[in-house]
Design a protein around this motif. Sequence first.
Motif, short mmCIF file in Angstrom:
data_model
loop_
_atom_site.label_atom_id
_atom_site.label_comp_id
_atom_site.label_asym_id
_atom_site.label_seq_id
_atom_site.Cartn_x
_atom_site.Cartn_y
_atom_site.Cartn_z
N ILE A 21 0.75 -1.06 -0.02
CA ILE A 21 0.06 0.03 0.04
C ILE A 21 0.86 1.27 -0.10
CG2 ILE A 21 -1.57 1.26 1.37
CD1 ILE A 21 -2.98 -1.13 0.16
N ILE A 22 2.10 1.29 0.95
CA ILE A 22 2.42 2.63 1.09
C ILE A 22 3.41 2.93 -0.03
CG2 ILE A 22 3.80 3.93 2.62
CD1 ILE A 22 1.27 3.38 4.02
N GLN A 23 3.24 4.19 -0.63
CA GLN A 23 4.10 4.95 -1.54
C GLN A 23 4.18 6.37 -1.12
OE1 GLN A 23 1.91 4.07 -5.12
NE2 GLN A 23 3.33 2.12 -5.36
N ARG A 24 5.07 6.95 -1.55
CA ARG A 24 5.08 8.39 -1.09
C ARG A 24 3.84 9.40 -1.69
NH1 ARG A 24 9.44 11.94 -4.56
NH2 ARG A 24 8.02 13.50 -3.60
N GLU A 25 3.27 8.70 -2.45
CA GLU A 25 1.99 9.64 -2.88
C GLU A 25 0.68 9.08 -2.19
OE1 GLU A 25 3.61 7.31 -5.02
OE2 GLU A 25 4.86 9.17 -6.16
N THR A 26 0.84 8.11 -1.40
CA THR A 26 -0.27 7.55 -0.52
C THR A 26 -0.74 8.82 0.36
OG1 THR A 26 0.67 5.44 -0.43
CG2 THR A 26 -1.16 6.07 1.27
N SER A 27 -2.09 9.20 0.70
CA SER A 27 -2.49 10.13 1.30
C SER A 27 -2.39 9.77 2.79
CB SER A 27 -4.05 10.27 0.97
OG SER A 27 -4.72 9.18 1.46
N LEU A 28 -2.36 10.63 3.59
CA LEU A 28 -2.26 10.46 4.99
C LEU A 28 -3.47 9.54 5.39
CD1 LEU A 28 -1.54 13.85 7.00
CD2 LEU A 28 -0.15 11.63 6.71
N GLU A 29 -4.62 9.86 4.91
CA GLU A 29 -5.79 9.10 5.43
C GLU A 29 -5.45 7.37 4.96
OE1 GLU A 29 -9.00 7.50 6.49
OE2 GLU A 29 -9.24 9.70 6.69
N GLU A 30 -5.08 7.18 3.79
CA GLU A 30 -4.71 6.12 3.58
C GLU A 30 -3.80 5.45 4.35
OE1 GLU A 30 -4.76 4.55 -0.68
OE2 GLU A 30 -6.72 4.46 -0.02
N ALA A 31 -2.75 6.12 4.58
CA ALA A 31 -1.40 5.72 5.36
C ALA A 31 -2.01 5.33 6.71
CB ALA A 31 -0.36 6.73 5.49
N VAL A 32 -2.84 6.31 7.34
CA VAL A 32 -3.36 5.85 8.80
C VAL A 32 -4.10 4.49 8.66
CG1 VAL A 32 -5.08 6.39 10.49
CG2 VAL A 32 -3.54 7.82 9.71
N LYS A 33 -4.95 4.23 7.61
CA LYS A 33 -5.56 2.75 7.40
C LYS A 33 -4.65 1.87 7.29
CE LYS A 33 -9.03 4.48 4.59
NZ LYS A 33 -9.92 4.36 3.67
N ALA A 34 -3.54 1.93 6.71
CA ALA A 34 -2.55 0.90 6.14
C ALA A 34 -1.80 0.72 7.50
CB ALA A 34 -1.64 1.45 5.26
N VAL A 35 -1.46 1.54 8.36
CA VAL A 35 -0.63 1.14 9.66
C VAL A 35 -1.41 0.30 10.37
CG1 VAL A 35 1.11 2.98 9.33
CG2 VAL A 35 -1.08 3.36 10.85
N LEU A 36 -3.02 0.73 10.44
CA LEU A 36 -3.77 0.06 11.50
C LEU A 36 -4.14 -1.17 11.02
CD1 LEU A 36 -6.37 2.96 12.02
CD2 LEU A 36 -4.70 2.07 13.91
N VAL A 37 -4.27 -1.53 9.65
CA VAL A 37 -4.46 -3.05 9.24
C VAL A 37 -3.11 -3.78 9.42
CG1 VAL A 37 -6.38 -2.52 7.85
CG2 VAL A 37 -4.37 -2.68 6.99
N SER A 38 -2.05 -2.99 9.17
CA SER A 38 -0.74 -3.77 9.31
C SER A 38 -0.84 -4.27 10.95
CB SER A 38 0.29 -2.97 9.01
OG SER A 38 1.71 -3.31 9.43
N MET A 39 -1.00 -3.18 11.70
CA MET A 39 -0.88 -3.64 13.14
C MET A 39 -2.06 -4.55 13.51
SD MET A 39 0.73 -3.09 15.93
CE MET A 39 1.26 -1.40 16.42
N ASP A 40 -3.20 -4.57 12.99
CA ASP A 40 -4.24 -5.55 13.11
C ASP A 40 -3.90 -7.05 12.93
OD1 ASP A 40 -7.00 -6.37 14.15
OD2 ASP A 40 -7.23 -6.52 11.75
N SER A 41 -2.96 -7.23 11.48
CA SER A 41 -2.37 -8.43 11.29
C SER A 41 -1.36 -9.06 12.33
CB SER A 41 -1.63 -8.31 10.09
OG SER A 41 -2.60 -8.11 8.86
N THR A 42 -0.54 -8.15 12.91
CA THR A 42 0.47 -8.50 13.79
C THR A 42 -0.19 -8.78 15.02
OG1 THR A 42 1.98 -7.01 12.73
CG2 THR A 42 2.65 -7.66 14.85
N LEU A 43 -1.04 -8.07 15.43
CA LEU A 43 -1.69 -8.34 16.80
C LEU A 43 -2.55 -9.77 16.72
CD1 LEU A 43 -4.00 -5.10 17.30
CD2 LEU A 43 -2.09 -5.97 18.82
N ARG A 44 -3.04 -10.27 15.51
CA ARG A 44 -3.50 -11.52 15.31
C ARG A 44 -2.68 -12.77 15.42
NH1 ARG A 44 -9.07 -11.88 12.68
NH2 ARG A 44 -9.72 -9.55 12.68
#
Lengths: 241, 241
Positions: free
Chosen positions: A161-184
């Motif tokens: 997901i993450i590229q330099r053009e990624t929006s802040l909104e998308e970046a926030v969602k990406a770190v949250l779902v990434s952490m969700d995977s790690t939590l599981r």
Amino acid sequence: MAVRVDQGLVMLSDTRTNAGMDNIARFRKTFTYVNPGERAIALLCSGNLSITQGVKSMLGRAIKDSALDPDVETILNCPTMHRVAQIVGEAMCAMQGQYRSTIEMQGSAADASILIAGQRRGGKPRLYLVYSAGNFIEATEDTPFFQIGEHKYGKPILDRIIQRETSLEEAVKAVLVSMDSTLRSNLSVGMPLDLAVIERDAFDFRVRTRIEADDEQFATLSQSWSAALRKGFEDLPDVLG
Amino acid sequence: MAVRVDQGLVMLSDTRTNAGMDNIARFRKTFTYVNPGERAIALLCSGNLSITQGVKSMLGRAIKDSALDPDVETILNCPTMHRVAQIVGEAMCAMQGQYRSTIEMQGSAADASILIAGQRRGGKPRLYLVYSAGNFIEATEDTPFFQIGEHKYGKPILDRIIQRETSLEEAVKAVLVSMDSTLRSNLSVGMPLDLAVIERDAFDFRVRTRIEADDEQFATLSQSWSAALRKGFEDLPDVLG
């Protein structure tokens, strides 16, 4: 983890520390420093807790001292983000020098690493990773995110997901779902989470929040993501023929 | 990785080995043994290549010897899958005993692990994980899959998808998208892949195939999965407000 995109910086950490599987505790790992309108900095810590707490305490003591003596250099008054990384690296070096050999004699690991994300007026948003030796690297245009600590489970979604053009909104969602995977997938990572967002050229935090285990928005995001994965998976073309 | 679901067994391995980042080679890691209609077994190897090749060679030599002397016990003529795991564990022990200390004196790691998946007529599909010490564990109803080697990147999707009721078709897709994530995030894992499928009570392989880097079906699956993740991600509810 910390992400640097064109629109700014997004930082997310969990709060679980463990000294062995049977010795689990909750500690904040994200620390924010702000001089509104001038600079905003977040530090994310991983590794030996006594070392990173020691670093944080050195940085805080300098800020306190600088109130009485403006000549004391701190991460809030130093000229550049690069100098911030040096100051954190110097504190890391001091702590490692003082304790590493005795920590290792006890059979524990003294390794630690710290992410520094921030922007000061007159500079760009910067993201650094400080190692145990006090040396550091900076995220470049080719490397839009750093992870420290338990990073593998959550890396694939960031890679996608993450590229330099990624929006802040998308970046926030990406770190949250990434952490969700790690939590599981890993018990050594646990709620609550600390989320911080610095919008480019705001020199302040847009978000500084703790996401508790019962947070409804995070639960909704996590469920939506699970449902999307399940749906996407069901829609995959058959391979067994 | 190897998955045991009610409908049977699914095994997938990559083929990359490395002795340091600058010494990369391609070796098969999945080995199949079959007596059609009586039993089908797959071994998946990870860790020190000289150790796992040695184990494989001991197992193969016994099978060859048993053609002349039926009293020689092999993984193809022994009474149970549990005994298969013991035989593999004994070979592991023999190899570790012969080489471990000298390997470690050279500064290399002798650790190795082997997954055993198979079914013999009269028994159920079984999945074992054999450790360096020759000891082993069996997958139970609560643990539908094992991974060895570089496992973290690909674990979240398996955690989400694989249950004992999962169909063979879904299990195959799950191991492929899991490997796809690992391939994207870690250089030490590489194409081609070896896929094997044993359907319950078939006592033979339904699939034994190598998926090459230019395999169209795998490319389609990988692209579909990327598109599904991207779509699912875009559809997530906003969190920044």
